[in-house]
Write an enzyme that holds these catalytic residues in place. Structure first.
Site, short mmCIF file in Angstrom:
data_model
loop_
_atom_site.label_atom_id
_atom_site.label_comp_id
_atom_site.label_asym_id
_atom_site.label_seq_id
_atom_site.Cartn_x
_atom_site.Cartn_y
_atom_site.Cartn_z
N CYS A 30 0.83 -1.19 0.00
CA CYS A 30 0.00 0.00 0.00
C CYS A 30 0.86 1.23 0.00
O CYS A 30 2.07 1.17 0.20
CB CYS A 30 -0.92 0.01 1.22
SG CYS A 30 0.00 0.22 2.73
N CYS A 33 3.32 2.27 2.80
CA CYS A 33 4.64 1.64 2.91
C CYS A 33 5.74 2.61 2.53
O CYS A 33 6.85 2.55 3.03
CB CYS A 33 4.73 0.42 2.00
SG CYS A 33 3.54 -0.84 2.41
N ASP A 438 8.59 -32.65 -17.37
CA ASP A 438 9.62 -33.23 -16.53
C ASP A 438 8.88 -33.61 -15.24
O ASP A 438 7.81 -33.08 -14.97
CB ASP A 438 10.69 -32.17 -16.28
CG ASP A 438 11.64 -32.59 -15.18
OD1 ASP A 438 12.16 -33.71 -15.28
OD2 ASP A 438 11.86 -31.79 -14.26
N ASP A 622 12.26 -28.04 -15.28
CA ASP A 622 12.89 -27.10 -14.36
C ASP A 622 14.36 -27.38 -14.09
O ASP A 622 15.09 -26.48 -13.73
CB ASP A 622 12.15 -27.09 -13.03
CG ASP A 622 12.46 -28.29 -12.19
OD1 ASP A 622 12.50 -29.40 -12.77
OD2 ASP A 622 12.69 -28.15 -11.00
N ASP A 626 17.23 -30.24 -17.82
CA ASP A 626 16.15 -30.00 -18.78
C ASP A 626 16.47 -28.87 -19.75
O ASP A 626 15.79 -28.71 -20.75
CB ASP A 626 14.85 -29.63 -18.05
CG ASP A 626 14.29 -30.80 -17.28
OD1 ASP A 626 14.31 -31.91 -17.84
OD2 ASP A 626 13.86 -30.61 -16.14
#
Lengths: 747, 49
Positions: A30, A33, A438, A622, A626
């Site tokens: 907000c 802050c 994967d 990931d 890969d």
């Protein structure tokens, strides 16, 4: 905090004796802050300035050098309730910011010029039908030329450069016909001004430029916003390591501060933050985030370990090796080189259209000139008509058709928690018919969790999880996650390699290996049902329980995968893990085609085989292993928890614990692709109507201005439909804050 | 039509002033934090009690 993080490598010393630190701040939600953070930091002694950028959540702090340590800034922010992560702007991002500024300047110049020229043009149009004198009309035309020529020379640069680049490589792109149209229209207008003719096209040229620059700028802005959030997320994940100084002292430093040759200490339960070779110590490490293999590997002196591995039981001393060294990394790098070269052959939709469009339009203009000369018109009139054909077909709508959809659709993806790396990914995603997943870290969550929590007595589970808060073992961390009461028990004793115990209300409580808790029979029974899980036992007085811990499926994996299969996608699994570990996952998801134990090269082979069958493959993965497969696939996705190298290869990265973004990405891409085609259709229809008009010489500057802006607006409005019908509830910011951040070690 | 002698330069000058102002604001970093500027106006840190 017992240890303080040494952030000195992120501090920039400036000439005027101040030090500067950039931080990415987590937890800003907000406007209040801003005051809280800036006001709070300015109270620290020595702080000169603290400025929070609310748009990209980055904080710049400056203090008089020597009066404050950077760690004190981070601690103060922690006290105020914000997590701060040192941030280093990446080169790509700085480059994009510079380009965005340049585009904005061009846009401003084009905007200024088009407004002023329009003022003159409208006067001429209305004067032509009333009582303007030829002298005043000429004067206005000269004025318009005076504004238009320098404005186009400046604001047209993005197009001139891109067109020159394409021509130099012997290709054409959409910018080539644009530049041809702009230059011809300008040239003809100047000639007509000299001849004191009635019509010039200065207004159309500059307005066209303004529209096109709007499209370019929006495209750029969207990409920059995505990159800024991705950059913040990367710095949230930035890991720390215990560096052993030459004098034997151990300090906590960010991994960015480590150099090849440094020595690093890795304690049990910590993640290895760098690639290195073990100098001393032995342990078992979990490399599932690197290779997909969930079985632990025993390592000792001379073994190679990779960043991202979890150290289980022994303390290790590592010798940091330079990035890109080591057997697995070498292989990955080599495969990546080959795969990336193969992929660059894909030609974007817009460029495919441009290749056909440019020759057709230029032929049409030539035919017009010939037809007019043959039918007895003067060369001057024939040329004017031919040029007006080129001006009216200058592909404004065509050039906007694809990028505007890309902007709107990547905005929709952004709100769904997906960040696009490659702009042309939509076209490739829309064609996908086969999805290869994967397993480890993609279908399953990257962190461990308790899988049989539902079968246990809630009181026992809570006791176990609260006790687990005191343990450093990685499996205990999974149990600790479910604790509702986050206060650890007092006087807990940890016995390394066995477990933790404590006396609570006079009753002994133990959590650890089944042998430590006297529950081997329970554990044997439980593990026989789920052979890939690890068992943790709990002993509480005379009550015993066995908790099974493993990487669980993403919460919506079954739903998403079955949904995709129902819609006709062929889903498969290619995993680096053992076949026994892959089989139950494949069974749970109803996937028939799966393979385990794949090396990176075998994954590529499998993808090539699918390609030969004519399939368009989306690879979702990931691990470091890969990365080559992601580069080789038609299009690729990876979760935000993936290795850095892997993320860089993926066409898009998704946030959060759920698999739903995969489905969302495909849906949005398909919608975007069909809108792109519709837009190209609209642009085509416009040309079909406009070219005959121009051919017969009916196109005046007024008609050109109306037709061009009309078709551009139509295309842009149609592109807005890519946002989708349903109101999007989840804001991107929510997705960001919901992202589980890897626990910093030693904190 | 002598009025054009004043009006045309004036129109150009106004336009150029606008362009110059925009370039200045761009250089000044006013577009670096667009959302922040919108909410900073609400803070009352300039009121000293």
């Amino acid at each position: 905090m017992a240890e303080t993080l040494d952030l000195s490598i992120y501090v920039k010393r400036q000439d005027d004796g101040t030090a500067h630190l950039d931080l990415a701040i987590e937890g800003i939600d907000c406007a209040a802050c801003i005051d809280e953070i800036e006001g709070g930091l300015c109270q620290l002694p020595g702080v000169v300035e603290a400025r929070l950028n609310y748009t990209n959540h980055r904080l710049a702090v400056e203090w008089r050098d020597g009066e404050l340590s950077p760690a004190a800034v981070v601690e103060e922010l922690q006290r105020l309730g914000y997590k701060a992560h040192p941030f280093q702007a990446r080169l790509v991002e700085e480059e994009e910011t510079r380009r965005a500024k340049w585009l904005l300047k061009c846009l401003a110049v084009a905007g200024f010029a088009s407004m002023n020229i329009m003022l003159l043009a409208v006067s001429v149009w209305s004067g032509n039908v009333t009582d303007i004198t030829p002298e005043i009309r000429d004067f206005f035309h000269w004025l318009a030329a005076l504004i238009a020529l320098p404005a186009v020379a400046y604001a047209g640069q993005p197009f001139f450069q891109s067109a020159m680049g394409a021509l130099r490589n012997g290709r054409t792109n959409m910018d080539v016909p644009i530049v041809v149209g702009i230059l011809l229209a300008l040239g003809m207008s100047v000639v007509e001004t000299v001849n004191s003719a009635e019509h010039t096209y200065f207004d159309s040229v500059v307005m066209l430029l303004f529209f096109l620059l709007c499209g370019r700028y929006l495209d750029q802005a969207m990409r920059r916003k995505t990159r800024a959030v991705a950059g913040n997320l990367a710095s949230y994940r930035a890991e720390v390591a215990h560096k052993i100084e030459p004098n034997g002292e151990v300090v906590l430093v960010p991994t960015a501060a480590l150099k090849a040759g440094d020595r690093v200490l890795v304690r049990p339960g910590e993640r290895v933050a760098v690639d290195g070779v073990i100098i001393s110590g032995s342990s078992e490490i979990d490399e599932s985030l690197v290779t997909g293999e969930t079985a632990h590997r025993a390592v000792r002196a001379e073994s190679q370990v990779y960043a991202g591995s979890m150290n289980y039981n022994g303390t290790l001393t590592l010798h940091v090796t330079a990035a890109g060294k080591g057997t697995l990394l070498d292989e990955v790098e080599r495969l990546l080189g080959n795969a990336a070269a193969a992929k660059s052959r894909y030609v974007q939709l817009a460029d495919r259209v441009a290749r056909v469009y440019a020759p057709i339009v230029h032929t049409a203009a030539a035919l017009t000139a010939i037809a007019w000369i043959v039918s007895g018109a003067s060369v001057h009139d024939a040329l004017i008509t031919a040029i007006s054909v080129l001006i009216i077909t200058c592909p404004c709508a065509l050039a906007l058709a694809v990028p505007v959809v890309q902007v709107v659709a990547s905005g929709a993806l952004f709100r769904a928690g997906v960040f696009l790396n490659a702009g042309d990914a939509f076209e490739r995603l829309a064609k996908v018919d086969t999805i290869v997943f994967d397993k480890t870290g993609t279908l399953t969550l990257p962190t461990m969790s308790v899988v049989n929590a539902g079968d246990l007595e809630p009181a026992l589970l809570q006791a176990a999880s609260r006790l687990a808060l005191s343990s450093h073992h990685p499996l205990a961390a999974a149990v600790a996650k479910i604790a509702q009461d986050r206060r650890p028990y007092e006087d807990v004793v940890e016995e390394p390699g066995r477990g933790v115990r404590a006396i609570v209300n006079g009753i002994e409580m133990r959590l650890g290996s089944p042998a430590f808790c006297g529950a081997e029979d329970l554990a044997k029974e439980a593990v026989s049902l789920d052979p890939t899980a690890s068992a943790i036992a709990l002993l509480w007085g005379d009550k015993r329980a066995c908790l099974l811990v493993r990487q669980a499926l993403r919460p919506d994996a079954v739903e998403v995968v079955t949904g995709l299969q129902r819609r006709g996608f062929d889903c498969r699994i290619l995993s680096g893990d053992r076949p026994e570990a892959v089989a139950p996952i494949a069974a749970a998801l109803g996937i028939k085609m799966w393979r385990g134990g794949c090396k990176p090269a075998e994954k590529i082979e499998a993808l090539e085989a699918l390609k030969v069958e004519g399939r368009k493959v989306l690879m979702v993965g990931d691990g470091l292993n890969d990365a080559p497969a992601l580069a080789a696939a038609h299009v690729s996705l990876s979760p935000i928890s993936a290795a850095d190298l892997t993320q860089a290869q993926a066409d898009a990265v998704f946030l959060g614990d759920r698999l739903e973004p995969v489905q969302k990405t495909i849906e949005i891409s398909r919608r975007a692709h069909s809108l792109m085609q519709q837009n190209l259709g609209i642009a085509l229809v416009y040309n079909v109507i406009a070219v005959p008009l121009a051919f017969f010489g009916y196109v005046t500057p007024l008609v050109a201005a109306l037709a061009m802006s009309g078709s551009s607006s139509l295309v842009t409005l149609n592109a807005l439909r890519a946002r989708g019908r349903s109101p999007v509830l989840a804001l991107a910011e929510h997705a960001t804050s919901a992202e589980p951040v890897l626990a910093p070690q030693g904190a | 039509m002598e009025i054009l002698i004043y009006l045309v330069p004036m129109a150009l000058l106004l336009g150029l002033t606008g362009l110059a102002a925009f370039m200045w604001s761009l250089k000044n970093g006013q577009y670096d934090d667009v959302q922040g500027a919108a909410v900073r106006v609400l803070s009352d840190d300039d009121i000293h009690k």
